[in-house]
Design a protein around this motif. Structure first.
Motif, mmCIF file in Angstrom:
data_model
loop_
_atom_site.group_PDB
_atom_site.id
_atom_site.type_symbol
_atom_site.label_atom_id
_atom_site.label_comp_id
_atom_site.label_asym_id
_atom_site.label_seq_id
_atom_site.Cartn_x
_atom_site.Cartn_y
_atom_site.Cartn_z
ATOM 1 N N LEU A 194 -1.941 0.677 -8.877
ATOM 2 C CA LEU A 194 -3.404 0.680 -8.976
ATOM 3 C C LEU A 194 -3.929 1.801 -8.082
ATOM 4 C CD1 LEU A 194 -4.103 -3.161 -8.551
ATOM 5 C CD2 LEU A 194 -3.701 -1.905 -10.686
ATOM 6 N N GLN A 195 -4.617 2.760 -8.664
ATOM 7 C CA GLN A 195 -5.153 3.874 -7.883
ATOM 8 C C GLN A 195 -6.611 3.596 -7.531
ATOM 9 O OE1 GLN A 195 -3.495 6.692 -6.674
ATOM 10 N NE2 GLN A 195 -5.394 6.748 -5.478
ATOM 11 N N LEU A 196 -6.899 3.525 -6.240
ATOM 12 C CA LEU A 196 -8.256 3.258 -5.771
ATOM 13 C C LEU A 196 -8.956 4.570 -5.439
ATOM 14 C CD1 LEU A 196 -9.066 0.279 -5.686
ATOM 15 C CD2 LEU A 196 -6.619 0.543 -5.305
ATOM 16 N N PRO A 197 -10.297 4.582 -5.502
ATOM 17 C CA PRO A 197 -11.033 5.818 -5.207
ATOM 18 C C PRO A 197 -10.890 6.247 -3.748
ATOM 19 C CG PRO A 197 -12.528 3.964 -5.528
ATOM 20 C CD PRO A 197 -11.173 3.492 -5.944
ATOM 21 N N ASP A 198 -11.077 7.539 -3.508
ATOM 22 C CA ASP A 198 -10.869 8.098 -2.179
ATOM 23 C C ASP A 198 -11.769 7.475 -1.110
ATOM 24 O OD1 ASP A 198 -8.939 9.757 -3.176
ATOM 25 O OD2 ASP A 198 -10.225 11.531 -3.325
ATOM 26 N N PHE A 199 -12.966 7.041 -1.505
ATOM 27 C CA PHE A 199 -13.882 6.513 -0.493
ATOM 28 C C PHE A 199 -13.393 5.193 0.107
ATOM 29 C CE2 PHE A 199 -15.623 4.408 -4.307
ATOM 30 C CZ PHE A 199 -15.845 3.119 -3.842
ATOM 31 N N LEU A 251 -10.194 4.804 1.184
ATOM 32 C CA LEU A 251 -9.061 5.074 2.060
ATOM 33 C C LEU A 251 -9.317 4.539 3.475
ATOM 34 C CD1 LEU A 251 -8.032 8.712 1.063
ATOM 35 C CD2 LEU A 251 -6.759 6.595 0.647
ATOM 36 N N GLY A 252 -8.342 3.825 4.009
ATOM 37 C CA GLY A 252 -8.458 3.250 5.344
ATOM 38 C C GLY A 252 -9.121 1.888 5.376
ATOM 39 N N ALA A 284 0.834 -1.201 0.000
ATOM 40 C CA ALA A 284 0.000 0.000 0.000
ATOM 41 C C ALA A 284 0.868 1.251 0.000
ATOM 42 C CB ALA A 284 -0.908 -0.007 1.224
ATOM 43 N N ASP A 285 0.529 2.183 -0.883
ATOM 44 C CA ASP A 285 1.183 3.484 -0.914
ATOM 45 C C ASP A 285 0.197 4.560 -0.475
ATOM 46 O OD1 ASP A 285 3.610 2.552 -1.716
ATOM 47 O OD2 ASP A 285 3.428 3.159 -3.818
ATOM 48 N N ALA A 286 0.694 5.683 -0.012
ATOM 49 C CA ALA A 286 -0.159 6.773 0.455
ATOM 50 C C ALA A 286 -1.093 7.255 -0.657
ATOM 51 C CB ALA A 286 0.705 7.935 0.941
ATOM 52 N N GLY A 287 -2.293 7.642 -0.247
ATOM 53 C CA GLY A 287 -3.263 8.164 -1.203
ATOM 54 C C GLY A 287 -4.140 7.116 -1.840
ATOM 55 N N GLY A 288 -4.186 5.914 -1.240
ATOM 56 C CA GLY A 288 -5.064 4.864 -1.761
ATOM 57 C C GLY A 288 -4.532 4.145 -2.973
ATOM 58 N N SER A 289 -3.216 4.033 -3.080
ATOM 59 C CA SER A 289 -2.601 3.356 -4.211
ATOM 60 C C SER A 289 -1.998 2.024 -3.776
ATOM 61 C CB SER A 289 -1.514 4.242 -4.821
ATOM 62 O OG SER A 289 -0.856 3.580 -5.888
ATOM 63 N N ARG A 308 -4.691 -9.642 1.529
ATOM 64 C CA ARG A 308 -5.448 -8.497 2.050
ATOM 65 C C ARG A 308 -4.509 -7.313 2.281
ATOM 66 N NH1 ARG A 308 -10.164 -9.296 6.372
ATOM 67 N NH2 ARG A 308 -10.886 -10.375 4.514
ATOM 68 N N ILE A 309 -4.932 -6.148 1.849
ATOM 69 C CA ILE A 309 -4.121 -4.939 1.925
ATOM 70 C C ILE A 309 -4.957 -3.832 2.561
ATOM 71 C CG2 ILE A 309 -2.795 -3.245 0.604
ATOM 72 C CD1 ILE A 309 -2.769 -5.443 -1.665
ATOM 73 N N LYS A 310 -4.379 -3.105 3.494
ATOM 74 C CA LYS A 310 -5.060 -1.959 4.100
ATOM 75 C C LYS A 310 -4.610 -0.688 3.375
ATOM 76 C CE LYS A 310 -6.115 0.303 8.498
ATOM 77 N NZ LYS A 310 -7.580 0.114 8.385
#
Length: 213
Positions: A176-181, A183-184, A123-128, A209-211
C-alpha cells in the motif's frame, strides 16, 4: 403521522406548508412539522450529540467502502447507516472528557466470506506498507480470486486512504503506497477480502498502528 396513496400531484418529499412528506419503510407518509423545544438539552443529550458528530466525522469519508461492503441492506437501512450504528455502539469510547475511536473494533467491511489468514503489516521506506497473509483458498467459500481491500487512517492528520482491488487472495502479499505528506506519521490499518463479483465480503481485520518511514 398518516399514510397516503395519492396526493394532488402524487407522492412528495420534503416540507410543504405545515406538513412534511417522506417515504418510510416503503410507505408514503405525511406528518406535521415538529415543534421546536424550548427546553435546554440535558448533559446526556449533549454528549450523545457530540458522540454522533464525532463518529460521523470518522465514518463519512469511508462511505464509498462501507456503502459497498458493510453487511447486507435491511429494509430502509442502508449499509452506511448500519456502519454508523455499529461504530456508535461498539467502536467509540469516552476518555478524559472526550470521545475516541476504539481502532481494534473499527470495521471497514462486515460479512460471511472467510477473512484474511495470519495477516501482517510492516512499514517500508518511502511511505509504503507491506502486507502478507496466508492463502486459505478452498476453505469454506474462500476463493483464490477474492480481492483484498484496505483502509489506512492517519491519526495525526485525521485523513483516510482507501484501497480497492489491491491483490488476490492467492498472491499472499501486497504493498500500500501512502502519500508523501504522511511520511513519519502513525497510521491505523484494516484489510479484508471481497469476492470477485463483490457479492460476498469478509469481516475486516485490524492490523494495528504503523509508523510510516
Amino acid at each position: 403521522m398518516g399514510e397516503y396513496n395519492k396526493g394532488i400531484l402524487g407522492a412528495f418529499s420534503g416540507k410543504v406548508g405545515p406538513v412534511v412528506g417522506a417515504n418510510w419503510r416503503g410507505k408514503d407518509i405525511i406528518r406535521s412539522l415538529p415543534k421546536k423545544s424550548t427546553k435546554e438539552p440535558s448533559e446526556k443529550q449533549l454528549l450523545q450529540r457530540e458522540k454522533f458528530a464525532f463518529v460521523t466525522r470518522f465514518v463519512t469519508p469511508l462511505g464509498p467502502m462501507l456503502g459497498r461492503y458493510f453487511g447486507h441492506k435491511m429494509g430502509d437501512r442502508s449499509k452506511k447507516n448500519m456502519a454508523l450504528s455499529y461504530h456508535m455502539k461498539e467502536a467509540v469510547d469516552y476518555v478524559a472528557g472526550r470521545y475516541e475511536m476504539v481502532y481494534e473494533k473499527v470495521q471497514i467491511s462486515k460479512g460471511d466470506l472467510l477473512g484474511v489468514a495470519s495477516p501482517r503489516a510492516t512499514a517500508d521506506a518511502g511511505g509504503s506498507i507491506h502486507l502478507t497473509w496466508n492463502d486459505n483458498s478452498g476453505q469454506a467459500t474462500a476463493k483464490p480470486t477474492d480481492v483484498l481491500i484496505a483502509v489506512v487512517y492517519n491519526t495525526e492528520k485525521h485523513s483516510s486512504e482507501m484501497f480497492f482491488k489491491v491483490a488476490k487472495r492467492s498472491e499472499r502479499e501486497a504493498d500500500l503506497q501512502l502519500p508523501d505528506f504522511m511520511l513519519g506519521d502513525e497510521v491505523e490499518c484494516w484489510i479484508s477480502f471481497v469476492s470477485e463479483d463483490e457479492k460476498k465480503y469478509a469481516t475486516s481485520n485490524y492490523l494495528g498502528r504503523i509508523k510510516l518511514i
